[in-house]
Write a protein that holds these residues in place. Structure first.
Motif, PDB file in Angstrom:
ATOM      1  N   LEU A  69      46.954  37.375  47.567  1.00 48.17           N
ATOM      2  CA  LEU A  69      46.868  37.126  49.012  1.00 48.17           C
ATOM      3  C   LEU A  69      46.402  38.378  49.748  1.00 48.17           C
ATOM      4  CD1 LEU A  69      50.155  35.052  49.501  1.00 48.17           C
ATOM      5  CD2 LEU A  69      47.816  34.194  49.184  1.00 48.17           C
TER       6      LEU A  69
ATOM      7  N   ALA B  75      42.637  38.932  49.269  1.00 48.09           N
ATOM      8  CA  ALA B  75      41.843  37.964  50.035  1.00 48.09           C
ATOM      9  C   ALA B  75      41.866  38.296  51.525  1.00 48.09           C
ATOM     10  CB  ALA B  75      42.360  36.553  49.791  1.00 48.09           C
TER      11      ALA B  75
ATOM     12  N   LEU C 100      46.439  30.274  48.989  1.00 46.68           N
ATOM     13  CA  LEU C 100      45.340  30.752  49.838  1.00 46.68           C
ATOM     14  C   LEU C 100      44.910  29.694  50.838  1.00 46.68           C
ATOM     15  CD1 LEU C 100      43.211  32.769  47.284  1.00 46.68           C
ATOM     16  CD2 LEU C 100      44.236  33.656  49.405  1.00 46.68           C
TER      17      LEU C 100
END
Length: 149
Positions: free
Chosen positions: A23, A26, A122
């Motif tokens: 996470l 990203a 995500l």
């Protein structure tokens, strides 16, 4: 997803580290500024320490949103929700992410690394960040959640 870069506090315990790392990467690649409160080790740690750090950053206005990861997501959610003005929710789907932002104005997304895969996490996180609070009748209900509501 929200097009403007956000400041997001992120943390989790040892069980959440693999998902937290995914996470975190990203979010950074999407241009968001991260306040990483740890852990960055697989050594056993206590999840409330990281939940309180993330909730404290959101509560103090140092971050707009928070992301917490532990084994189930439940422990960090409970700890974070002890802070005034924090509305932390465990997410397993994009529907939960959308509704918790639109109806509850949640400001911390919690994930259980043992219960959700990185792709779903995500998707839920992007939905969480992109969804605006609807206000209206939901504002009245949020007032009732306040300590003296």
């Amino acid at each position: 997803m929200n097009s403007a870069p956000l400041t997001i506090a992120i943390g989790g315990d040892h069980a959440g580290l693999p998902l937290k790392t995914v996470l975190q990467q990203a979010l950074a690649e999407a241009g968001h500024r991260l306040v990483d409160v740890g852990t960055n080790s697989t050594e056993s740690v206590d999840y409330p320490d990281f939940a309180h750090a993330v909730a404290g950053a959101v509560e103090a206005g140092e971050a707009r949103f928070g992301v917490l990861v532990c084994g189930s997501g439940i422990g960090v959610q409970i700890a974070a929700n002890r802070h005034a003005g924090i509305r932390a929710a465990v997410l397993h789907s994009t529907t939960e992410a959308r509704l918790t932002r639109a109806h509850n104005d949640a400001n911390i997304a919690c994930f259980g690394a043992r219960l959700i895969g990185p792709d779903m996490a995500l998707d839920a996180l992007w939905t969480f960040l992109a969804t605006e609070f609807e206000g209206g009748r939901h504002s009245r209900r949020l007032t009732k959640l306040a300590p003296n509501g």
